[in-house]
Design a protein around this motif. Structure first.
Motif, short mmCIF file in Angstrom:
data_model
loop_
_atom_site.label_atom_id
_atom_site.label_comp_id
_atom_site.label_asym_id
_atom_site.label_seq_id
_atom_site.Cartn_x
_atom_site.Cartn_y
_atom_site.Cartn_z
N ASP A 260 0.62 -1.34 -0.18
CA ASP A 260 -0.10 0.19 -0.11
C ASP A 260 0.99 1.23 -0.12
N GLU A 261 2.30 1.19 -0.03
CA GLU A 261 2.90 2.27 0.29
C GLU A 261 3.96 2.53 -0.75
N THR A 262 4.57 3.48 -1.27
CA THR A 262 5.90 3.71 -2.12
C THR A 262 6.70 4.50 -1.49
N THR A 263 7.90 3.97 -1.21
CA THR A 263 8.99 4.82 -0.90
C THR A 263 9.88 5.38 -1.45
N ARG A 264 10.34 6.49 -1.60
CA ARG A 264 11.51 6.95 -2.55
C ARG A 264 12.54 7.54 -1.63
N LEU A 265 13.75 7.18 -1.87
CA LEU A 265 14.87 7.58 -0.87
C LEU A 265 16.13 7.85 -1.60
N PRO A 266 16.75 9.07 -1.30
CA PRO A 266 18.06 9.29 -1.85
C PRO A 266 19.17 8.01 -1.44
N CYS A 267 19.77 7.71 -2.44
CA CYS A 267 20.84 6.64 -2.10
C CYS A 267 22.02 6.64 -2.57
N ASP A 268 23.09 6.27 -2.11
CA ASP A 268 24.51 6.07 -2.30
C ASP A 268 24.76 4.67 -2.84
N THR A 269 24.72 4.05 -1.86
CA THR A 269 24.86 2.41 -1.91
C THR A 269 23.88 1.63 -1.61
N LEU A 270 23.37 0.75 -2.52
CA LEU A 270 22.24 -0.03 -2.42
C LEU A 270 22.73 -1.51 -2.37
N ILE A 271 22.75 -2.15 -1.19
CA ILE A 271 23.11 -3.34 -0.59
C ILE A 271 21.90 -4.41 -1.01
N VAL A 272 21.99 -5.23 -1.70
CA VAL A 272 20.90 -6.37 -2.09
C VAL A 272 21.39 -7.86 -1.95
N HIS A 273 20.28 -8.73 -1.37
CA HIS A 273 20.69 -9.92 -1.11
C HIS A 273 19.41 -10.86 -1.15
N ASP A 274 19.55 -11.81 -1.59
CA ASP A 274 18.25 -12.87 -1.70
C ASP A 274 18.53 -14.41 -1.62
N GLY A 275 19.49 -14.54 -0.76
CA GLY A 275 19.99 -15.99 -0.36
C GLY A 275 21.20 -16.49 -1.00
N ILE A 276 21.86 -17.69 -0.65
CA ILE A 276 22.86 -17.86 -1.43
C ILE A 276 22.66 -19.45 -2.08
N ILE A 277 23.14 -19.69 -3.22
CA ILE A 277 23.26 -20.95 -3.86
C ILE A 277 24.50 -21.45 -4.22
N PRO A 278 24.50 -22.87 -4.55
CA PRO A 278 25.82 -23.50 -4.83
C PRO A 278 26.38 -22.91 -6.08
N SER A 279 27.75 -22.80 -5.97
CA SER A 279 28.40 -22.66 -7.37
C SER A 279 28.47 -23.87 -8.02
N ILE A 280 27.84 -23.99 -9.09
CA ILE A 280 27.89 -25.39 -9.98
C ILE A 280 28.65 -25.25 -11.21
N ASP A 281 29.44 -24.16 -11.51
CA ASP A 281 29.92 -23.95 -12.71
C ASP A 281 31.07 -24.94 -13.00
N LEU A 282 31.95 -25.45 -12.09
CA LEU A 282 32.89 -26.25 -12.47
C LEU A 282 32.27 -27.70 -12.17
N ALA A 283 31.27 -28.16 -11.62
CA ALA A 283 30.50 -29.23 -11.50
C ALA A 283 30.07 -29.47 -13.13
N GLN A 284 29.26 -28.48 -13.52
CA GLN A 284 28.48 -28.29 -14.87
C GLN A 284 29.52 -28.49 -15.94
N GLY A 285 30.82 -27.93 -15.86
CA GLY A 285 31.72 -27.96 -16.82
C GLY A 285 32.39 -29.54 -16.72
#
Lengths: 101, 510
Positions: free
Chosen positions: B265-290
């Motif tokens: 129900d609400e929109t917030t606008r804020l001045p920002c210099d650094t936006l730090i984001v995170h949504d969990g971690i996942i295994p690195s499968i690059d070498l396994a896939q390779g």
């Protein structure tokens, strides 16, 4: 944008786009550039947009710069060396000795 | 004790020389623990790691920050006891005989027969061992939203790396957005470093915690108490927090200037210099896939992980593979299944002991019971954590205009339109659009492409991620041209026999 925690060690000097900047011994190129307030590490080959480090652990390849004339070097994995020449990577990496234009 | 040093026969058909009994890839808690066990059992180990010092991401630069006489007390306090726990692990790894530790080394190829392609600065080559322990860790789940490619938008892990290895903290207007324990740990660390975030925009809701209670186990209580402590500190410091964020946007020209956060129900606008984001971690499968190893979808934490036994032994995927024979790859730590540092260290020990017993042809069960018990205890909170911090920004609607592939700047709309034209799997999309062909080799877009295809075709789980092919990381041609040790398979089978004999043995009738 970023500020040191505690007192810094005796600095070394590196060059970014020809300009001398100070770095801490043992730190990565990415950390050195961020310490110096640089937010444009490279521009993208597709739209020319500016990019800066995103993951800092070698996964995202956003921090690519030219180091000692070699393009597409991961700034977050490369440790600074006194006198190192670092340059913004504009678009795709150049092959050493071969210009774009 | 071992059969290392077996020389390859000059005609090439025989065994290839081994550089070590075991090559360990990654020197985080899992890799260090496995290497230490193997070294202690008398085996020769080569430990390859991308970082300049051991510890992985969690214990990054622990020697520098806690061993240094000039260690900063504020920093040590902010990093806390969980970080200090890495110190003895690193010390044991450093002091263990038999480990040839090679930092600053990138691995760009892995094969199930035990071959590893490596690069260190301007040098590169191949190594081969009887077994490989793959402990290459995890990555933060790529979290696309409008403006996420702007300079100034960074992951929580990136900011932690800057704190740990560079002693840098963000200044100015700092906003944290997303969900997951790491985001709140970082917020707590920032507070202790004197950085007061302007806003924490959480995608999770209180209701998630209520639902998660059904998965609560007594062994999870210490982890929950730690989390509650962070939350309490943030509240006491008066940090503004919103929950249930449905939409996030970073706005700016050459860098982030403003952040837009929408709840129901609400929109917030804020001045920002650094936006730090995170949504969990996942295994690195690059070498396994390779390496052509099989991966499976885990619905609990919405990630792909390699198919392994409890011992860590990996299974090759069905179909054509680059190498014949049984798998010699053992996967451990977060690269196998997300569990955190304690679980990683315990499983690394388990793999090290199991592998040592295998190399000695001994019984393993009694030996690994200890680490297995610790591993199970460390994994106990996971179901609760997964339920309490469900995927946020990576599960909602993704606008057509949002960039998915950061390298090639390909949007969700472009991917959807190709999917509607018949591209039903990630490899087809890669061929058509180049998504996954940039420098990151699909690390930043693979999970989002899977999500878009699942939505588009109403799939229960995403299609198999991009097929990996070596080199899984860009390698400069000048290094490939001057490899110090050539591909052992080619060396053994071809042995460059077609070259003229330098001693002048060219046929006389020419």
């Amino acid at each position: 944008m970023f500020q040191p925690i505690g007192s810094p060690k005796a600095p070394v000097t590196v060059h970014f786009d020809g300009v001398p900047i100070t770095a801490c011994p043992g730190e990565t190129v990415a950390s050195c550039l961020l310490r110096n307030g640089i937010t444009r590490f490279r521009t993208t080959p597709v739209s020319g947009a500016a990019r800066m480090p995103f993951c800092m652990i070698g996964h995202c390849f956003e921090c690519l710069v030219e180091i000692k004339g070699l393009g597409s070097q991961q700034a977050c994995l490369t440790v600074v060396v006194e006198g190192m020449n670092i340059a913004t990577q504009a678009g795709a990496a150049r092959v050493a000795g071969v210009g774009h234009d | 004790m071992t059969e290392t040093g077996t020389s390859s026969s000059p005609t090439g058909a025989g065994a290839v020389a081994m550089d070590a009994d075991v090559i360990v890839i990654g020197a985080g808690p899992a890799g260090m623990s496995a290497a230490t066990e193997l070294g202690a059992a008398g085996f020769r180990v080569i430990a390859l790691d991308m970082n300049p010092s051991p510890g992985g991401q969690i214990y990054r630069a622990v020697e520098l920050n806690l061993g240094d006489q000039r260690a900063d007390p504020v920093l040590a306090r902010a990093l806390g006891r969980a970080y200090a726990a890495g110190w003895p692990l690193v010390a044991r790894f450093r002091n263990q005989e038999g480990i040839d530790y090679r930092p600053d080394t990138t691995v760009w190829e892995l094969r199930t027969d035990g071959t590893v392609g490596w690069q260190r600065a301007a040098r590169g080559g191949y190594l081969r061992a009887r077994h490989i322990v793959l402990a290459n860790g995890a990555m933060e789940r790529p979290m696309p939203f409008p403006g996420w490619t702007l300079p100034g938008v960074m992951t929580a892990g990136a900011v932690q790396t800057l704190i740990k290895s560079s002693r840098l903290k963000p200044t100015g207007r700092v906003v944290l957005a997303g969900t997951g324990p790491l985001l709140f740990l970082l917020a707590d660390q920032l507070l202790k470093l004197g950085v007061k975030p302007a806003l924490i925009a959480r995608t999770d809701r209180f209701g998630d915690k209520m639902k998660a209670l059904a998965r609560l186990r007594p062994a999870a209580l210490p982890a929950i108490a730690k989390g509650a402590g962070w939350m309490l500190n943030l509240r006491k410091a008066g940090i503004r927090t919103v929950t249930g964020v449905a939409r996030l946007e970073a706005v700016g020209d050459d860098r982030v200037r403003e952040v837009v956060v929408e709840t129901g129900d609400e929109t917030t606008r804020l001045p920002c210099d650094t936006l730090i984001v995170h949504d969990g971690i996942i295994p690195s499968i690059d070498l396994a896939q390779g390496a052509g190893l099989a991966v499976e979808w885990r619905a609990g934490d919405a990630s792909w992980c390699p198919v392994t036994e409890q011992s860590g032994l990996a299974s090759p995927s069905r179909g054509a593979n680059l190498s014949a024979g049984a798998s010699r790859i053992w996967i451990t730590g977060d690269a196998r299944q997300i569990g955190g540092a304690d679980a990683a260290a315990a499983h690394g020990r388990l793999v090290g002991q199991t592998l040592a017993a295998r190399l000695e042809a001994a019984e393993t069960e009694a030996l690994t019971a200890g680490p297995a018990r610790i591993y199970a205890r460390a994994m106990a909170p996971r179901a609760f954590i997964d339920a309490a911090f469900p995927q946020g920004q990576t599960s909602g609607d993704l606008a057509d205009s949002t960039i998915v592939c950061r390298c090639e700047e390909i949007t969700a709309g472009t991917i959807r339109s190709k999917a509607r034209q018949g591209a039903t799997d990630p490899d087809q999309l890669r061929g058509l659009l180049r998504c996954g062909m940039g420098p990151c080799q699909g690390r930043s877009c693979a999970s989002t492409i899977g999500r878009l295809l699942s939505e588009e075709f109403d799939l229960k789980r995403p299609p198999r991620p991009f097929r990996g092919r070596p080199p899984v990381r860009p390698v400069p041609l000048c290094i490939l041209a001057t490899l110090e040790s050539l591909d052992p398979e080619l060396v053994s089978s071809e042995a460059l026999n077609d070259k003229p004999d330098a001693s002048g043995g060219i046929d006389s009738d020419v």
